[in-house]
Design a protein around this motif. Structure first.
Motif, PDB file in Angstrom:
ATOM      1  N   GLY A  40      43.130  43.635  36.110  1.00 27.83           N
ATOM      2  CA  GLY A  40      41.910  43.773  36.325  1.00 27.83           C
ATOM      3  C   GLY A  40      41.565  44.103  37.816  1.00 27.83           C
ATOM      4  O   GLY A  40      40.517  44.325  38.167  1.00 27.83           O
ATOM      5  N   GLN A  41      42.733  44.115  38.878  1.00 26.24           N
ATOM      6  CA  GLN A  41      42.478  44.339  40.034  1.00 26.24           C
ATOM      7  C   GLN A  41      43.183  45.573  40.841  1.00 26.24           C
ATOM      8  O   GLN A  41      44.109  46.091  39.988  1.00 26.24           O
ATOM      9  CB  GLN A  41      42.895  43.066  40.813  1.00 26.24           C
ATOM     10  CG  GLN A  41      42.093  41.857  40.652  1.00 26.24           C
ATOM     11  CD  GLN A  41      42.514  40.757  41.188  1.00 26.24           C
ATOM     12  OE1 GLN A  41      43.376  40.685  42.533  1.00 26.24           O
ATOM     13  NE2 GLN A  41      42.304  39.460  40.864  1.00 26.24           N
ATOM     14  N   ASP A  86      51.661  34.254  40.028  1.00 28.96           N
ATOM     15  CA  ASP A  86      52.495  35.586  40.410  1.00 28.96           C
ATOM     16  C   ASP A  86      52.434  36.526  39.130  1.00 28.96           C
ATOM     17  O   ASP A  86      53.178  37.621  39.416  1.00 28.96           O
ATOM     18  CB  ASP A  86      54.038  35.003  40.788  1.00 28.96           C
ATOM     19  CG  ASP A  86      53.896  34.248  41.878  1.00 28.96           C
ATOM     20  OD1 ASP A  86      54.926  33.415  41.936  1.00 28.96           O
ATOM     21  OD2 ASP A  86      52.989  34.186  42.700  1.00 28.96           O
ATOM     22  N   SER A  87      52.139  36.067  37.896  1.00 30.75           N
ATOM     23  CA  SER A  87      51.868  37.048  36.734  1.00 30.75           C
ATOM     24  C   SER A  87      51.422  38.444  37.341  1.00 30.75           C
ATOM     25  O   SER A  87      49.957  38.113  37.516  1.00 30.75           O
ATOM     26  CB  SER A  87      51.519  36.395  35.574  1.00 30.75           C
ATOM     27  OG  SER A  87      52.390  35.560  35.008  1.00 30.75           O
ATOM     28  N   ALA A  88      51.845  39.426  37.365  1.00 33.96           N
ATOM     29  CA  ALA A  88      51.335  40.782  38.014  1.00 33.96           C
ATOM     30  C   ALA A  88      52.432  41.936  37.589  1.00 33.96           C
ATOM     31  O   ALA A  88      53.443  41.756  37.244  1.00 33.96           O
ATOM     32  CB  ALA A  88      51.071  40.599  39.306  1.00 33.96           C
TER      33      ALA A  88
ATOM     34  N   PHE B  88      41.553  54.509  40.583  1.00 38.99           N
ATOM     35  CA  PHE B  88      41.487  54.008  41.704  1.00 38.99           C
ATOM     36  C   PHE B  88      41.231  54.754  42.812  1.00 38.99           C
ATOM     37  O   PHE B  88      41.785  55.723  43.109  1.00 38.99           O
ATOM     38  CB  PHE B  88      42.890  52.953  42.199  1.00 38.99           C
ATOM     39  CG  PHE B  88      43.085  52.105  41.194  1.00 38.99           C
ATOM     40  CD1 PHE B  88      44.082  52.261  39.970  1.00 38.99           C
ATOM     41  CD2 PHE B  88      42.498  50.597  41.112  1.00 38.99           C
ATOM     42  CE1 PHE B  88      44.132  51.377  38.956  1.00 38.99           C
ATOM     43  CE2 PHE B  88      42.880  49.689  40.263  1.00 38.99           C
ATOM     44  CZ  PHE B  88      43.663  49.876  39.389  1.00 38.99           C
ATOM     45  N   CYS B  89      40.240  54.243  43.723  1.00 37.97           N
ATOM     46  CA  CYS B  89      39.867  54.902  44.920  1.00 37.97           C
ATOM     47  C   CYS B  89      40.822  54.118  46.337  1.00 37.97           C
ATOM     48  O   CYS B  89      40.860  52.841  45.902  1.00 37.97           O
ATOM     49  CB  CYS B  89      38.422  54.671  45.393  1.00 37.97           C
ATOM     50  SG  CYS B  89      37.764  55.078  46.863  1.00 37.97           S
ATOM     51  N   GLY B 103      40.379  50.188  45.830  1.00 33.62           N
ATOM     52  CA  GLY B 103      39.181  49.220  45.176  1.00 33.62           C
ATOM     53  C   GLY B 103      39.672  48.639  43.757  1.00 33.62           C
ATOM     54  O   GLY B 103      41.005  48.838  43.539  1.00 33.62           O
ATOM     55  N   GLN B 104      38.914  48.099  42.982  1.00 33.06           N
ATOM     56  CA  GLN B 104      39.348  47.306  41.783  1.00 33.06           C
ATOM     57  C   GLN B 104      39.552  48.290  40.738  1.00 33.06           C
ATOM     58  O   GLN B 104      40.055  47.723  39.648  1.00 33.06           O
ATOM     59  CB  GLN B 104      38.459  46.246  41.779  1.00 33.06           C
ATOM     60  CG  GLN B 104      37.146  46.573  41.157  1.00 33.06           C
ATOM     61  CD  GLN B 104      36.167  46.758  42.264  1.00 33.06           C
ATOM     62  OE1 GLN B 104      36.333  47.519  43.009  1.00 33.06           O
ATOM     63  NE2 GLN B 104      34.787  46.459  42.154  1.00 33.06           N
TER      64      GLN B 104
END
Lengths: 115, 112
Positions: A40-41, A86-88, B88-89, B103-104
């Motif tokens: 989500g990021q 750290d899950s990613a 994504f930007c 960005g997110q």
């Protein structure tokens, strides 16, 4: 032209265990990056190498994360001991050195789940 | 500090145009990028624009840059279901490191 290679693609470990990810950049690319992307990021830079030297590791949690690029080609990112947060996805990227190119190419990522 | 903001979600119908927006704070940004991420995949570079340009066109993609307002947009013409992904930007600052600030991400949903 081969892209950025990463392995393993997927890894599930228990908290407090260790894990290592490997990256082989595009041939001739002097700059190598490790990014962390939490669900989500957007990706966030963990560490950047120029050949075998570290350029920026200001966001690397050095108490548990380490990375090396001993011969200036491939690189390993290690996490020990792992925490749940750290899950990613750990994305490796490479580019020509700054001033020679402006394109950063990403690998497919190594997906880590810590349970 | 450096920050990049995007809206989180956009839904369009197949064949329509999509416009994904992005704002950034670093006035010394040299290049701005758009990446696409499909489920389970890494980041695919779509296009990038140098900060002294205000527009770049590449087939169905048009990038507009308003440097005064620090606003970047990506327009996808004739959007297809295969364009469904997260976009994504990212901006690259003027430092010698060349690192990208992302960005997110904006999730684009294309309805048939």
């Amino acid at each position: 032209e081969a892209g950025v290679a990463q392995s393993p693609r997927y890894k599930i470990i228990e908290k407090r265990q260790s894990v290592a990810f490997w990256c082989n950049p595009i041939s001739g690319h002097a700059t190598l990056y490790w990014y962390q992307q939490i669900l989500g990021q957007g990706p966030k830079l963990l560490i950047q190498f120029q050949n075998n030297g570290v350029v920026d590791d200001s966001q690397l949690p050095k108490d548990r994360f380490s990375a090396e690029r001993l011969k200036g080609v491939d690189s390993t990112l290690k996490i020990q001991p792992a925490k749940l947060e750290d899950s990613a996805v750990y994305l490796c990227a490479s580019s020509l050195e700054p001033g020679r190119g402006n394109t950063i190419y990403f690998g497919e990522g190594s997906w880590l789940t810590v349970v | 500090g450096e920050d990049v903001e995007q809206s989180l979600f956009l839904s369009v119908r197949e064949g329509d145009s999509s416009v994904i927006n992005c704002t950034y704070t670093d006035s010394s940004s040299t290049y701005l990028y758009w990446y696409k991420q499909e489920p389970g995949a890494g980041l695919q570079l779509l296009t990038y624009i140098f900060s002294n340009m205000d527009m770049k066109q590449d087939q169905r993609l048009t990038v507009l840059l308003n440097k005064k307002d620090k606003h970047l947009s990506l327009r996808i013409a004739d959007t297809q279901t295969g364009d469904s992904a997260i976009y994504f930007c990212a901006e690259k600052g003027s430092s010698n490191t060349g690192k990208l600030i992302f960005g997110q991400g904006t999730t684009l949903q294309v309805k048939p």
